[in-house]
Design an enzyme around this catalytic site. Structure first.
Site, mmCIF file in Angstrom:
data_model
loop_
_atom_site.group_PDB
_atom_site.id
_atom_site.type_symbol
_atom_site.label_atom_id
_atom_site.label_comp_id
_atom_site.label_asym_id
_atom_site.label_seq_id
_atom_site.Cartn_x
_atom_site.Cartn_y
_atom_site.Cartn_z
ATOM 1 N N HIS A 34 55.164 53.961 114.232
ATOM 2 C CA HIS A 34 54.753 53.330 115.493
ATOM 3 C C HIS A 34 54.084 54.330 116.439
ATOM 4 O O HIS A 34 54.482 55.488 116.532
ATOM 5 C CB HIS A 34 55.953 52.666 116.183
ATOM 6 N N HIS A 63 58.978 57.280 112.094
ATOM 7 C CA HIS A 63 58.282 56.081 111.599
ATOM 8 C C HIS A 63 56.917 55.979 112.266
ATOM 9 O O HIS A 63 56.611 56.719 113.191
ATOM 10 C CB HIS A 63 59.116 54.825 111.811
ATOM 11 N N HIS A 85 63.761 48.763 110.801
ATOM 12 C CA HIS A 85 62.793 48.753 111.909
ATOM 13 C C HIS A 85 61.373 48.831 111.336
ATOM 14 O O HIS A 85 60.514 48.020 111.648
ATOM 15 C CB HIS A 85 63.085 49.939 112.823
ATOM 16 N N ASP A 112 64.063 55.050 115.816
ATOM 17 C CA ASP A 112 64.336 53.704 116.321
ATOM 18 C C ASP A 112 65.327 52.959 115.430
ATOM 19 O O ASP A 112 65.330 51.734 115.374
ATOM 20 C CB ASP A 112 63.038 52.892 116.435
ATOM 21 N N ASP A 154 54.045 54.856 119.612
ATOM 22 C CA ASP A 154 54.783 55.586 120.655
ATOM 23 C C ASP A 154 55.622 56.725 120.069
ATOM 24 O O ASP A 154 56.332 57.421 120.808
ATOM 25 C CB ASP A 154 55.644 54.637 121.498
ATOM 26 N N HIS A 155 55.502 56.940 118.754
ATOM 27 C CA HIS A 155 56.160 58.087 118.107
ATOM 28 C C HIS A 155 55.151 59.045 117.488
ATOM 29 O O HIS A 155 55.513 60.144 117.067
ATOM 30 C CB HIS A 155 57.124 57.602 117.016
ATOM 31 N N HIS A 201 64.818 56.287 122.259
ATOM 32 C CA HIS A 201 64.649 55.532 123.513
ATOM 33 C C HIS A 201 65.965 55.531 124.295
ATOM 34 O O HIS A 201 67.049 55.540 123.704
ATOM 35 C CB HIS A 201 64.276 54.066 123.249
HETATM 36 ZN ZN LIG Z 1 59.370 51.841 116.645
#
Ligand SMILES: [Zn+2]
Length: 259
Positions: free
Chosen positions: A57, A55, A116, A141, A59-60, A179
């Site tokens: 975001h 996805h 998410h 996530d 941090d990915h 995570h």
């Molecule tokens: Zn995320």
């Protein structure tokens, strides 16, 4: 078989590096940053073929551009329904798409799992012939140890239908989530089901792992089915607690209201 390795990033992210056994191609999943990934690939003399993004975001995805600079032909793979563009995306995937990779092992199937984010996908790998103990899910996530992702873009109903797709996978499926949240997940789970012995046991095992600095991945689906409250909408224990006997969706919604 595929081999799954990981490097850690930020506070609690896992970035996965997948290889096969017949060549030196690698696939990286959700690189939020690039330096540890680059070091790993160079050290092992691996050729980066693809980056799988679950996805949009940051941090990915934050490591994509640096990795692409070093491996310009790398394919950037992600969902077709994201609202926010994934940098340099080449391949757009939908539910049940089959993905060919040069790893030459098994088969990748796409699960569209909104909640998410709206375009979130998870990647499921299984060997040809569906032998036992061979399934791997890269869940991003969507699902974590004893918990699930925050619902940022979708609805709780969408999240419920997404998690139902996971429950249909073989119970031996190994789950590689993005995570390390297992301890927090279990601390919530034991409040929800104080008498669940499997949750108690997993909580004490997880505390032990944390104290030794060990990861809790890969998760195993059958363990999640027993101890992750977000997959337990049909358990008599939860349905009784919320007084919603026989109503799985309502049970899931009531659980989400607790937080
Ligand atoms: Zn995320």
């Amino acid at each position: 078989m595929i081999n799954v390795n990981y490097v850690k990033a930020f506070r609690d992210n896992y970035i996965y590096i997948i290889t096969g056994s017949s060549n030196n191609y690698a696939i990286v999943v959700d690189p939020g940053e690039s330096s540890a990934v680059t070091d790993y690939l160079l050290q092992k003399k691996l050729q980066l073929w693809g980056i799988f993004i679950t996805h949009h975001h940051h941090d990915h995805t934050g490591g994509i551009s640096e990795l692409k600079k070093r491996w310009p032909k790398v394919k950037i793979v992600g969902g077709a329904k994201e609202k926010v563009a994934i940098p340099f995306q080449d391949i757009y995937l939908n539910e049940n798409d089959i993905l060919e990779t040069p790893l030459q092992e098994g088969q990748w199937t796409v699960l569209h799992v909104p909640g998410h984010t709206l375009g979130h996908i998870s990647y499921y790998w299984a060997s040809e012939g569906q032998e036992k103990d061979t399934g791997h899910l890269f869940s991003g996530d969507l699902l974590f140890g004893a918990t699930c992702g925050n619902i940022f873009e979708g609805t709780p109903e969408q999240m419920f239908f997404s998690l139902q797709k996971i429950r249909k996978l073989p119970p031996t499926t190994k789950i590689w989530c993005a995570h390390e949240y297992t301890l927090q997940g279990l601390e919530f789970a034991i409040k929800v089901e104080p008498n669940n012995k499997k949750i108690k046991k997993r909580l004490s095992e997880t505390k032990e792992k944390y104290s030794c600095g060990e990861p809790t991945i890969p998760l195993v689906l059958e363990v999640e089915n027993d101890t992750n409250p977000y997959l337990r909408w049909d358990s008599p224990s939860l349905q009784n607690k919320f007084n919603v006997i026989g109503n799985d969706l309502e049970c899931f919604l009531r659980l989400n209201e607790l937080e």
